[in-house]
Design a protein around this motif. Structure first.
Motif, PDB file in Angstrom:
ATOM      1  N   VAL A  18      49.396  53.882  24.432  1.00  0.00           N
ATOM      2  CA  VAL A  18      48.897  55.084  23.774  1.00  0.00           C
ATOM      3  C   VAL A  18      48.276  55.950  24.866  1.00  0.00           C
ATOM      4  CG1 VAL A  18      47.291  56.045  22.095  1.00  0.00           C
ATOM      5  CG2 VAL A  18      48.478  53.909  21.583  1.00  0.00           C
ATOM      6  N   ILE A  19      48.841  57.123  25.077  1.00  0.00           N
ATOM      7  CA  ILE A  19      48.362  58.044  26.108  1.00  0.00           C
ATOM      8  C   ILE A  19      47.406  59.030  25.453  1.00  0.00           C
ATOM      9  CG2 ILE A  19      49.050  59.688  27.891  1.00  0.00           C
ATOM     10  CD1 ILE A  19      51.960  58.451  27.438  1.00  0.00           C
ATOM     11  N   VAL A  20      46.190  59.104  25.970  1.00  0.00           N
ATOM     12  CA  VAL A  20      45.156  59.966  25.389  1.00  0.00           C
ATOM     13  C   VAL A  20      44.755  61.014  26.423  1.00  0.00           C
ATOM     14  CG1 VAL A  20      42.831  60.065  24.439  1.00  0.00           C
ATOM     15  CG2 VAL A  20      44.302  58.107  23.919  1.00  0.00           C
ATOM     16  N   PRO A  21      45.149  62.274  26.224  1.00  0.00           N
ATOM     17  CA  PRO A  21      44.726  63.322  27.159  1.00  0.00           C
ATOM     18  C   PRO A  21      43.246  63.648  26.991  1.00  0.00           C
ATOM     19  CG  PRO A  21      46.026  64.270  25.362  1.00  0.00           C
ATOM     20  CD  PRO A  21      46.049  62.785  25.171  1.00  0.00           C
ATOM     21  N   ASP A  22      42.526  63.599  28.087  1.00  0.00           N
ATOM     22  CA  ASP A  22      41.077  63.890  28.102  1.00  0.00           C
ATOM     23  C   ASP A  22      40.770  64.551  29.432  1.00  0.00           C
ATOM     24  OD1 ASP A  22      38.351  63.879  27.431  1.00  0.00           O
ATOM     25  OD2 ASP A  22      38.049  61.892  28.320  1.00  0.00           O
ATOM     26  N   CYS A  38      45.225  50.189  19.562  1.00  0.00           N
ATOM     27  CA  CYS A  38      46.310  49.333  20.038  1.00  0.00           C
ATOM     28  C   CYS A  38      46.781  48.323  18.993  1.00  0.00           C
ATOM     29  CB  CYS A  38      45.877  48.584  21.301  1.00  0.00           C
ATOM     30  SG  CYS A  38      45.656  49.643  22.743  1.00  0.00           S
ATOM     31  N   ASP A  39      46.054  48.184  17.905  1.00  0.00           N
ATOM     32  CA  ASP A  39      46.419  47.211  16.867  1.00  0.00           C
ATOM     33  C   ASP A  39      47.771  47.583  16.260  1.00  0.00           C
ATOM     34  OD1 ASP A  39      46.543  46.000  14.096  1.00  0.00           O
ATOM     35  OD2 ASP A  39      44.661  45.128  14.791  1.00  0.00           O
ATOM     36  N   ARG A  40      48.701  46.625  16.249  1.00  0.00           N
ATOM     37  CA  ARG A  40      50.072  46.919  15.812  1.00  0.00           C
ATOM     38  C   ARG A  40      50.222  46.942  14.294  1.00  0.00           C
ATOM     39  NH1 ARG A  40      53.311  47.442  20.022  1.00  0.00           N
ATOM     40  NH2 ARG A  40      52.723  46.461  21.996  1.00  0.00           N
ATOM     41  N   ARG A  41      49.218  46.515  13.568  1.00  0.00           N
ATOM     42  CA  ARG A  41      49.282  46.555  12.112  1.00  0.00           C
ATOM     43  C   ARG A  41      48.403  47.641  11.512  1.00  0.00           C
ATOM     44  NH1 ARG A  41      49.918  41.334  13.734  1.00  0.00           N
ATOM     45  NH2 ARG A  41      51.671  40.179  12.830  1.00  0.00           N
ATOM     46  N   PHE A  42      47.252  47.860  12.105  1.00  0.00           N
ATOM     47  CA  PHE A  42      46.301  48.806  11.533  1.00  0.00           C
ATOM     48  C   PHE A  42      46.103  50.049  12.393  1.00  0.00           C
ATOM     49  CE2 PHE A  42      45.159  44.636   9.814  1.00  0.00           C
ATOM     50  CZ  PHE A  42      45.182  44.920   8.451  1.00  0.00           C
ATOM     51  N   GLY A  43      46.714  50.085  13.578  1.00  0.00           N
ATOM     52  CA  GLY A  43      46.576  51.238  14.459  1.00  0.00           C
ATOM     53  C   GLY A  43      47.932  51.783  14.858  1.00  0.00           C
ATOM     54  N   ILE A  44      47.974  52.479  15.995  1.00  0.00           N
ATOM     55  CA  ILE A  44      49.238  53.011  16.504  1.00  0.00           C
ATOM     56  C   ILE A  44      50.102  51.874  17.036  1.00  0.00           C
ATOM     57  CG2 ILE A  44      50.266  54.555  18.223  1.00  0.00           C
ATOM     58  CD1 ILE A  44      47.573  56.125  18.091  1.00  0.00           C
ATOM     59  N   GLY A  45      49.455  50.955  17.741  1.00  0.00           N
ATOM     60  CA  GLY A  45      50.156  49.806  18.304  1.00  0.00           C
ATOM     61  C   GLY A  45      50.556  50.035  19.750  1.00  0.00           C
ATOM     62  N   ALA A  46      50.051  49.184  20.661  1.00  0.00           N
ATOM     63  CA  ALA A  46      50.390  49.319  22.079  1.00  0.00           C
ATOM     64  C   ALA A  46      49.830  48.139  22.855  1.00  0.00           C
ATOM     65  CB  ALA A  46      49.828  50.619  22.656  1.00  0.00           C
ATOM     66  N   ASP A  47      50.341  47.980  24.085  1.00  0.00           N
ATOM     67  CA  ASP A  47      49.797  46.981  25.006  1.00  0.00           C
ATOM     68  C   ASP A  47      48.548  47.482  25.707  1.00  0.00           C
ATOM     69  OD1 ASP A  47      51.857  45.106  24.505  1.00  0.00           O
ATOM     70  OD2 ASP A  47      53.168  46.082  25.972  1.00  0.00           O
ATOM     71  N   GLY A  48      48.312  48.806  25.651  1.00  0.00           N
ATOM     72  CA  GLY A  48      47.133  49.339  26.315  1.00  0.00           C
ATOM     73  C   GLY A  48      47.004  50.836  26.111  1.00  0.00           C
ATOM     74  N   ILE A  49      45.915  51.378  26.624  1.00  0.00           N
ATOM     75  CA  ILE A  49      45.586  52.807  26.539  1.00  0.00           C
ATOM     76  C   ILE A  49      45.634  53.411  27.942  1.00  0.00           C
ATOM     77  CG2 ILE A  49      43.738  54.477  26.077  1.00  0.00           C
ATOM     78  CD1 ILE A  49      44.636  53.437  23.504  1.00  0.00           C
ATOM     79  N   LEU A  50      46.249  54.590  28.051  1.00  0.00           N
ATOM     80  CA  LEU A  50      46.200  55.373  29.287  1.00  0.00           C
ATOM     81  C   LEU A  50      45.429  56.658  28.983  1.00  0.00           C
ATOM     82  CD1 LEU A  50      49.960  55.168  30.394  1.00  0.00           C
ATOM     83  CD2 LEU A  50      48.089  53.664  31.111  1.00  0.00           C
ATOM     84  N   ARG A  51      44.184  56.720  29.438  1.00  0.00           N
ATOM     85  CA  ARG A  51      43.408  57.959  29.272  1.00  0.00           C
ATOM     86  C   ARG A  51      43.683  58.850  30.471  1.00  0.00           C
ATOM     87  NH1 ARG A  51      37.664  59.956  30.018  1.00  0.00           N
ATOM     88  NH2 ARG A  51      37.387  58.170  31.395  1.00  0.00           N
ATOM     89  N   VAL A  52      44.065  60.089  30.208  1.00  0.00           N
ATOM     90  CA  VAL A  52      44.418  61.057  31.250  1.00  0.00           C
ATOM     91  C   VAL A  52      43.210  61.930  31.510  1.00  0.00           C
ATOM     92  CG1 VAL A  52      45.998  62.915  31.896  1.00  0.00           C
ATOM     93  CG2 VAL A  52      46.803  61.044  30.425  1.00  0.00           C
ATOM     94  N   VAL A  53      42.613  61.786  32.696  1.00  0.00           N
ATOM     95  CA  VAL A  53      41.382  62.518  32.999  1.00  0.00           C
ATOM     96  C   VAL A  53      41.428  63.001  34.448  1.00  0.00           C
ATOM     97  CG1 VAL A  53      40.195  60.361  33.581  1.00  0.00           C
ATOM     98  CG2 VAL A  53      38.843  62.374  32.977  1.00  0.00           C
ATOM     99  N   ARG A  54      40.857  64.148  34.709  1.00  0.00           N
ATOM    100  CA  ARG A  54      40.788  64.640  36.089  1.00  0.00           C
ATOM    101  C   ARG A  54      39.887  63.722  36.916  1.00  0.00           C
ATOM    102  NH1 ARG A  54      41.456  69.713  33.517  1.00  0.00           N
ATOM    103  NH2 ARG A  54      43.222  70.847  34.431  1.00  0.00           N
TER     104      ARG A  54
END
Length: 287
Positions: A18-22, A38-54
């Motif tokens: 899940v890519i989160v622009p910030d 990241c929860d595959r049943r109750f959320g978007i579902g993913a192996d991890g989060i990529l937060r995009v930040v300067r």
């Protein structure tokens, strides 16, 4: 009041994020929020989060002043990780596709907790220079589906790995990686564990070939692990000795990735290449 944020879903050979622009660093995701996304049943579902930040917004220091963007990578359980090889390619794909960066005229530098990494285009999609690596000590590995404990080779490519050689594809397929492998000694910060089967013959046309499955710390079994692919190739190269090639093709459940070892002024570097895809974008309300 609940906060709604934008996101994009992406993956590299099935290792999904899940890519989160910030851009300006205004968002502080808690451990529970990351796990929920990241929860595959109750959320978007993913192996991890990529937060995009300067990078300038996080006080990363002088070592990353040439990297405008920082990849804040979090595992599916909310824990922070040093690096993610597949994640760097997906991160680069997002930066380029959203106009935040370019890569065709010059290499793209991005910041990570393991230092700044350089990405370029490749025949497989993108190639990232993971930097210098270290062959570390032996670790005994117990895994469900293996009859006895096996020796594992410690490899560090900016994050810790233990690589175990298996004798056959049948052994690889018999593994039950719904259960976390046990390591002895157990590294203080844990480690990703790769199980590999070399091809027979190992080398064709100057390229080594192996097949791999992986258990990622903080996640579980994933379809692919970029730094794990690099570690697996490095371990087999180490076992094979001085005549081993510097180019490798690694098959994971999610596809094929390439590994190269090249000499640089500060020693040998390992480079990882493979595809990256953005699947869809949307908005989500944080728990």
């Amino acid at each position: 009041m609940a906060e709604t944020i934008a996101f994009t879903k992406g993956h590299g050979t099935g290792n999904d994020f899940v890519i989160v622009p910030d851009d300006d660093g205004a968002l502080e995701l808690t451990v529970d929020q990351v796990a929920a996304l990241c929860d595959r049943r109750f959320g978007i579902g993913a192996d991890g989060i990529l937060r995009v930040v300067r990078t300038a917004r996080i006080g990363a220091g002088a070592s990353m002043t040439d990297a405008e963007w920082f990849m804040d990578y979090r595992n599916a359980d909310g824990s922070a990780a040093e690096m993610c090889g597949n994640g760097t390619r997906v991160f680069a794909k997002f930066l380029v596709d959203t106009g935040r960066a370019t890569i065709d005229d010059a290499p793209l530098r991005i910041g990570t907790r393991a230092g700044a990494k350089t990405l370029t285009r490749s025949d497989l999609g993108f190639e990232v220079d993971l930097g210098a690596f270290a062959v570390e000590g032996d670790v005994v590995v117990k895994a469900k589906g293996l009859d006895v404990a096996r020796p594992g080779q410690g490899i560090n490519v900016g994050n810790p790995h233990v690589v175990v050689a298996l004798s056959s594809h049948a052994e690889l397929e018999a593994l039950d990686l719904t259960v976390q492998p046990q390591l002895q000694p157990d590294p203080a910060d844990g480690a990703n564990v790769e199980f590999v089967v070399p091809a027979d013959p190992l080398v064709r046309g100057g390229v080594g070939t192996i097949r791999m499955r992986v258990f990622e710390r903080g996640v579980g079994e994933t379809l692919s692990c970029g730094t794990g692919v690099a570690a697996a190739a490095l371990a087999v190269r180490h076992w094979a000795g001085p005549a081993a090639p510097d180019r490798w093709s690694v098959e994971v459940p999610g596809g094929i990735l390439g590994v190269r070892i090249v000499g640089e002024a500060d020693g040998d570097h390992v480079l990882l290449s493979g595809p990256a895809a953005l699947v869809y974008s949307g908005e989500v309300t944080l728990a």
